[in-house]
Design a protein around this motif. Structure first.
Motif, PDB file in Angstrom:
ATOM      1  N   SER A  97      16.603   2.755  -6.751  1.00  0.00           N
ATOM      2  CA  SER A  97      16.937   1.498  -7.418  1.00  0.00           C
ATOM      3  C   SER A  97      18.298   0.993  -6.966  1.00  0.00           C
ATOM      4  N   LEU A  98      18.431  -0.325  -6.950  1.00  0.00           N
ATOM      5  CA  LEU A  98      19.724  -0.935  -6.631  1.00  0.00           C
ATOM      6  C   LEU A  98      19.802  -2.293  -7.323  1.00  0.00           C
ATOM      7  N   TRP A  99      21.038  -2.781  -7.480  1.00  0.00           N
ATOM      8  CA  TRP A  99      21.238  -4.060  -8.174  1.00  0.00           C
ATOM      9  C   TRP A  99      21.405  -5.186  -7.164  1.00  0.00           C
ATOM     10  N   ARG A 100      20.797  -6.320  -7.452  1.00  0.00           N
ATOM     11  CA  ARG A 100      20.932  -7.501  -6.592  1.00  0.00           C
ATOM     12  C   ARG A 100      21.195  -8.731  -7.455  1.00  0.00           C
ATOM     13  N   LYS A 150       0.850  -1.193   0.000  1.00  0.00           N
ATOM     14  CA  LYS A 150       0.000   0.000   0.000  1.00  0.00           C
ATOM     15  C   LYS A 150       0.892   1.252   0.000  1.00  0.00           C
ATOM     16  N   LYS A 151       2.127   1.089   0.522  1.00  0.00           N
ATOM     17  CA  LYS A 151       3.004   2.252   0.671  1.00  0.00           C
ATOM     18  C   LYS A 151       4.005   2.402  -0.466  1.00  0.00           C
ATOM     19  N   ILE A 152       4.512   1.262  -0.958  1.00  0.00           N
ATOM     20  CA  ILE A 152       5.500   1.375  -2.050  1.00  0.00           C
ATOM     21  C   ILE A 152       5.206   0.395  -3.185  1.00  0.00           C
ATOM     22  N   GLU A 153       5.635   0.805  -4.359  1.00  0.00           N
ATOM     23  CA  GLU A 153       5.565  -0.095  -5.516  1.00  0.00           C
ATOM     24  C   GLU A 153       6.924  -0.775  -5.623  1.00  0.00           C
ATOM     25  N   ILE A 154       6.917  -2.057  -5.926  1.00  0.00           N
ATOM     26  CA  ILE A 154       8.180  -2.779  -6.050  1.00  0.00           C
ATOM     27  C   ILE A 154       8.239  -3.434  -7.420  1.00  0.00           C
ATOM     28  N   SER A 155       9.374  -3.297  -8.092  1.00  0.00           N
ATOM     29  CA  SER A 155       9.514  -4.041  -9.349  1.00  0.00           C
ATOM     30  C   SER A 155      10.971  -4.447  -9.553  1.00  0.00           C
ATOM     31  N   VAL A 156      11.151  -5.520 -10.315  1.00  0.00           N
ATOM     32  CA  VAL A 156      12.496  -5.879 -10.769  1.00  0.00           C
ATOM     33  C   VAL A 156      12.502  -5.445 -12.227  1.00  0.00           C
ATOM     34  N   ALA A 157      13.101  -4.274 -12.454  1.00  0.00           N
ATOM     35  CA  ALA A 157      12.895  -3.594 -13.730  1.00  0.00           C
ATOM     36  C   ALA A 157      13.683  -4.211 -14.882  1.00  0.00           C
ATOM     37  N   GLU A 158      14.916  -4.642 -14.626  1.00  0.00           N
ATOM     38  CA  GLU A 158      15.674  -5.236 -15.726  1.00  0.00           C
ATOM     39  C   GLU A 158      16.752  -6.166 -15.208  1.00  0.00           C
ATOM     40  N   ALA A 159      17.273  -6.955 -16.139  1.00  0.00           N
ATOM     41  CA  ALA A 159      18.356  -7.884 -15.808  1.00  0.00           C
ATOM     42  C   ALA A 159      19.555  -7.536 -16.667  1.00  0.00           C
ATOM     43  N   GLU A 160      20.733  -7.692 -16.114  1.00  0.00           N
ATOM     44  CA  GLU A 160      21.931  -7.314 -16.868  1.00  0.00           C
ATOM     45  C   GLU A 160      23.010  -8.368 -16.648  1.00  0.00           C
ATOM     46  N   LYS A 161      23.672  -8.724 -17.750  1.00  0.00           N
ATOM     47  CA  LYS A 161      24.744  -9.716 -17.650  1.00  0.00           C
ATOM     48  C   LYS A 161      26.011  -8.998 -17.195  1.00  0.00           C
ATOM     49  N   ARG A 162      26.687  -9.553 -16.215  1.00  0.00           N
ATOM     50  CA  ARG A 162      27.906  -8.909 -15.724  1.00  0.00           C
ATOM     51  C   ARG A 162      29.032  -9.915 -15.574  1.00  0.00           C
ATOM     52  N   THR A 163      30.248  -9.377 -15.548  1.00  0.00           N
ATOM     53  CA  THR A 163      31.401 -10.235 -15.322  1.00  0.00           C
ATOM     54  C   THR A 163      32.172  -9.662 -14.158  1.00  0.00           C
ATOM     55  N   GLY A 164      32.599 -10.556 -13.271  1.00  0.00           N
ATOM     56  CA  GLY A 164      33.364 -10.065 -12.125  1.00  0.00           C
ATOM     57  C   GLY A 164      34.166 -11.197 -11.536  1.00  0.00           C
ATOM     58  N   ARG A 165      34.801 -10.934 -10.418  1.00  0.00           N
ATOM     59  CA  ARG A 165      35.577 -12.001  -9.771  1.00  0.00           C
ATOM     60  C   ARG A 165      34.798 -12.490  -8.551  1.00  0.00           C
ATOM     61  N   GLU A 172      33.933 -14.774 -13.358  1.00  0.00           N
ATOM     62  CA  GLU A 172      32.631 -15.436 -13.531  1.00  0.00           C
ATOM     63  C   GLU A 172      31.638 -14.476 -14.191  1.00  0.00           C
ATOM     64  N   THR A 173      30.696 -15.063 -14.908  1.00  0.00           N
ATOM     65  CA  THR A 173      29.640 -14.252 -15.517  1.00  0.00           C
ATOM     66  C   THR A 173      28.369 -14.518 -14.731  1.00  0.00           C
ATOM     67  N   TYR A 174      27.664 -13.453 -14.378  1.00  0.00           N
ATOM     68  CA  TYR A 174      26.431 -13.645 -13.615  1.00  0.00           C
ATOM     69  C   TYR A 174      25.416 -12.610 -14.079  1.00  0.00           C
ATOM     70  N   THR A 175      24.180 -12.761 -13.616  1.00  0.00           N
ATOM     71  CA  THR A 175      23.133 -11.804 -13.961  1.00  0.00           C
ATOM     72  C   THR A 175      22.815 -10.965 -12.729  1.00  0.00           C
ATOM     73  N   ALA A 176      22.729  -9.653 -12.925  1.00  0.00           N
ATOM     74  CA  ALA A 176      22.312  -8.773 -11.822  1.00  0.00           C
ATOM     75  C   ALA A 176      20.921  -8.244 -12.172  1.00  0.00           C
ATOM     76  N   TYR A 177      20.110  -8.054 -11.140  1.00  0.00           N
ATOM     77  CA  TYR A 177      18.731  -7.612 -11.359  1.00  0.00           C
ATOM     78  C   TYR A 177      18.523  -6.253 -10.695  1.00  0.00           C
ATOM     79  N   LEU A 178      17.849  -5.357 -11.416  1.00  0.00           N
ATOM     80  CA  LEU A 178      17.617  -4.009 -10.909  1.00  0.00           C
ATOM     81  C   LEU A 178      16.305  -3.979 -10.116  1.00  0.00           C
ATOM     82  N   VAL A 179      16.420  -3.776  -8.794  1.00  0.00           N
ATOM     83  CA  VAL A 179      15.232  -3.722  -7.936  1.00  0.00           C
ATOM     84  C   VAL A 179      14.847  -2.253  -7.751  1.00  0.00           C
ATOM     85  N   GLU A 180      13.621  -1.922  -8.148  1.00  0.00           N
ATOM     86  CA  GLU A 180      13.160  -0.531  -8.028  1.00  0.00           C
ATOM     87  C   GLU A 180      12.005  -0.432  -7.039  1.00  0.00           C
ATOM     88  N   THR A 181      12.052   0.609  -6.200  1.00  0.00           N
ATOM     89  CA  THR A 181      10.922   0.869  -5.295  1.00  0.00           C
ATOM     90  C   THR A 181      10.518   2.326  -5.438  1.00  0.00           C
TER      91      THR A 181
END
Length: 404
Positions: free
Chosen positions: A56-59, A9-24, A31-40
Motif C-alpha cells: 500500500s502507498l498514499w497518493r 488477472k495478476k493483481i487486485e487493485i483498490s483505493v482503500a481509504e481517504a485521509e485528510k492531511r495538512t502540509g506545505r 494547505e489541507t488536502y486528501t490523500a488516498y491509500l492505493v492497495e495492490t
C-alpha cells in the motif's frame, strides 16, 4: 490476445481509504488536502490458499492527474479513462459541493479506484511501466514521470493544434466521432441537470412527511381513544421522511457513473484532435513536396508557371549561370527525396493511428453500452423499490387510521 496480459488477472487493485492531511505546498503555504491509500495484492498467492498482505502507498489527487496526463501524451490513439471530478457539479443543493465533504471524498475515492481499474483492464495501458510504478513505487515516482520529458512532447504538438481548423480533407469517421462525443456530452449533462432538479423536488416531498409526523404526534397527545393510532401513523411518516438522505446518496452514486461518461466524451474528442493534427501534418508535407517539385521543374525547363518576384528579377537582371541553376536543382532534388520519405512516413503514421484508434473506439463503445445499460437498469430498479416503500408507508398509515 491481450486479454491474458490483463493486469487485473495478476493483481487486485483498490483505493482503500481517504485521509485528510495538512502540509506545505510548493509555495511553502499551509494547505489541507486528501490523500488516498492505493492497495495492490497479488492474485496468485491467494489461489494457493495463503493471502499475501497488500502493498500500500498514499497518493494525492494531483498524482492521479499526472499519471493521466502522461498516458494522454504517450497513447494518443487510446481513449484514456477519465478521473472523477475535482469539484462536485450537477448536485442537488442539499449536498455540500465542498471538496472536503466526507460524502464527496468517499465518492471521489470510488471514482479514483474505478479509474485505476479501467487503466488496469485496458489491453494497452495496463502494460505501461509508469502505471505499474504508480501502484508500487511510493518515493520518486513523480520525478520518474517528469524525467520522461513527456510535457515537452505534449506542448509542442498541442501548440500546433490550432492548425486543425485548416485540415482540408478531414476523415469522415473522425468527424462523425466528434459529433458523437458532443452529443454524448450534451445528452448526459442534460440528464444530470434534470436529475438534480428532480432530487431537489423529491427531497421536499419527503421532508413534508416529517411535518405530518410532527402533527400526528402532537395530536396524539390530546386524544384519548385515537392516541395510539395517531402515534403509530406519525412514526411511519417520520421513518419515511428520514429515508430520503440515504436514497439521494445512492442516487448520487448512479449519477457518478453517468458523469464518468460525460468526461469520457472529452477523452473521445482528444483522440479526434490528435488525428486532425496528424492529418494536418500529412497535408502540409504533401503541399511542401508539390511546391518543391514545381520549383525544380521551373528551374530545369526555365519556364516560370507562377508569377513571382524572383521570376521578374531574373528577367530584369539576366538569367542565372547554368552552374548556379544546376546547384539549385541538385539541392531541390535532395529536398524532394527527403520530402517523399517524410510523406511516406506521415502516411504510415496516420494509417497506424487510424487502425489503433479504431480498435480502441470499438472496445470503448462496447464498454459504454454495457455500463450505461447496467447503470440505467439499476437506477430504474432503485426508483421502483423507492416507490414501493412509499406505498407501504401510506398503507401502514391507512391501517393505523382505520383501527381508530
Amino acid at each position: 490476445p491481450h486479454k491474458n496480459n490483463c493486469l487485473l488477472k495478476k493483481i487486485e487493485i483498490s483505493v482503500a481509504e481517504a485521509e485528510k492531511r495538512t502540509g506545505r505546498n510548493a509555495m511553502n503555504m499551509q494547505e489541507t488536502y486528501t490523500a488516498y491509500l492505493v492497495e495492490t495484492r497479488a492474485v496468485e498467492s491467494q489461489a494457493e490458499g495463503q493471502c499475501s498482505p497488500p502493498d500500500s502507498l498514499w497518493r494525492r489527487y494531483s498524482e492521479f492527474e499526472l499519471l493521466r496526463n502522461y498516458l494522454l501524451v504517450n497513447y494518443p490513439h487510446v481513449i484514456v479513462p477519465p478521473l472523477p471530478e475535482k469539484r462536485a457539479e450537477f448536485v442537488w443543493h442539499k449536498l455540500a459541493a465542498d471538496n472536503m465533504d466526507p460524502d464527496f471524498v468517499e465518492r471521489r475515492r470510488i471514482g479514483l479506484e474505478n479509474f485505476l481499474l479501467r487503466v488496469a483492464s485496458h489491453p494497452i495501458l495496463c502494460q505501461e511501466k509508469i502505471f505499474n510504478a504508480f501502484l508500487t513505487k511510493e518515493g520518486g515516482w513523480k520525478e520518474t514521470v517528469n524525467e520522461t520529458g513527456f510535457q515537452l512532447k505534449a506542448d509542442s504538438r498541442l501548440k500546433a493544434l490550432n492548425a486543425t481548423f485548416r485540415v482540408k480533407n478531414p476523415d469522415r469517421r473522425f468527424t462523425e466521432l466528434k459529433h458523437y462525443s458532443d452529443e454524448l456530452q450534451s445528452v448526459i449533462s442534460h440528464l444530470l441537470r434534470v436529475r438534480a432538479r428532480v432530487a431537489d423536488r423529491l427531497y421536499g416531498v419527503y421532508k413534508v412527511h416529517g411535518n405530518y409526523g410532527r402533527v400526528f404526534s402532537e395530536w396524539s397527545a390530546i386524544e384519548k381513544e385515537m392516541g395510539d393510532g395517531l402515534q403509530s401513523a406519525g412514526h411511519h411518516m417520520d421513518v419515511y421522511a428520514a429515508s430520503i438522505d440515504d436514497i439521494l446518496e445512492e442516487e448520487e452514486h448512479y449519477a457518478d457513473q453517468l458523469k464518468e461518461y460525460l468526461f469520457y466524451a472529452e477523452a473521445l474528442r482528444a483522440v479526434c484532435r490528435k488525428h486532425e493534427l496528424l492529418q494536418y501534418e500529412l497535408e502540409m508535407a504533401a503541399q511542401d513536396l508539390t511546391s518543391k517539385k514545381q520549383q525544380c521543374e521551373e528551374l530545369a525547363t526555365g519556364t516560370v508557371r507562377t508569377f513571382s518576384l524572383k521570376g521578374m528579377t531574373s528577367k530584369l537582371f539576366g538569367q542565372e549561370t547554368p552552374e548556379q541553376r544546376e546547384a539549385k536543382i541538385k539541392v531541390l532534388e535532395e529536398q524532394i527525396r527527403d520530402g517523399e520519405e517524410q510523406l511516406k512516413a506521415k502516411n504510415l503514421e496516420s494509417r497506424d493511428f487510424m487502425k489503433s484508434a479504431w480498435t480502441d473506439i470499438e472496445r470503448f463503445k462496447e464498454q459504454k453500452n454495457h455500463d450505461l445499460k447496467e447503470a440505467l437498469i439499476s437506477y430504474a430498479v432503485m426508483q421502483i423499490s423507492m416507490c414501493k416503500k412509499g406505498i407501504q408507508v401510506w398503507t401502514n398509515a391507512k391501517e393505523c387510521f382505520s383501527k381508530m
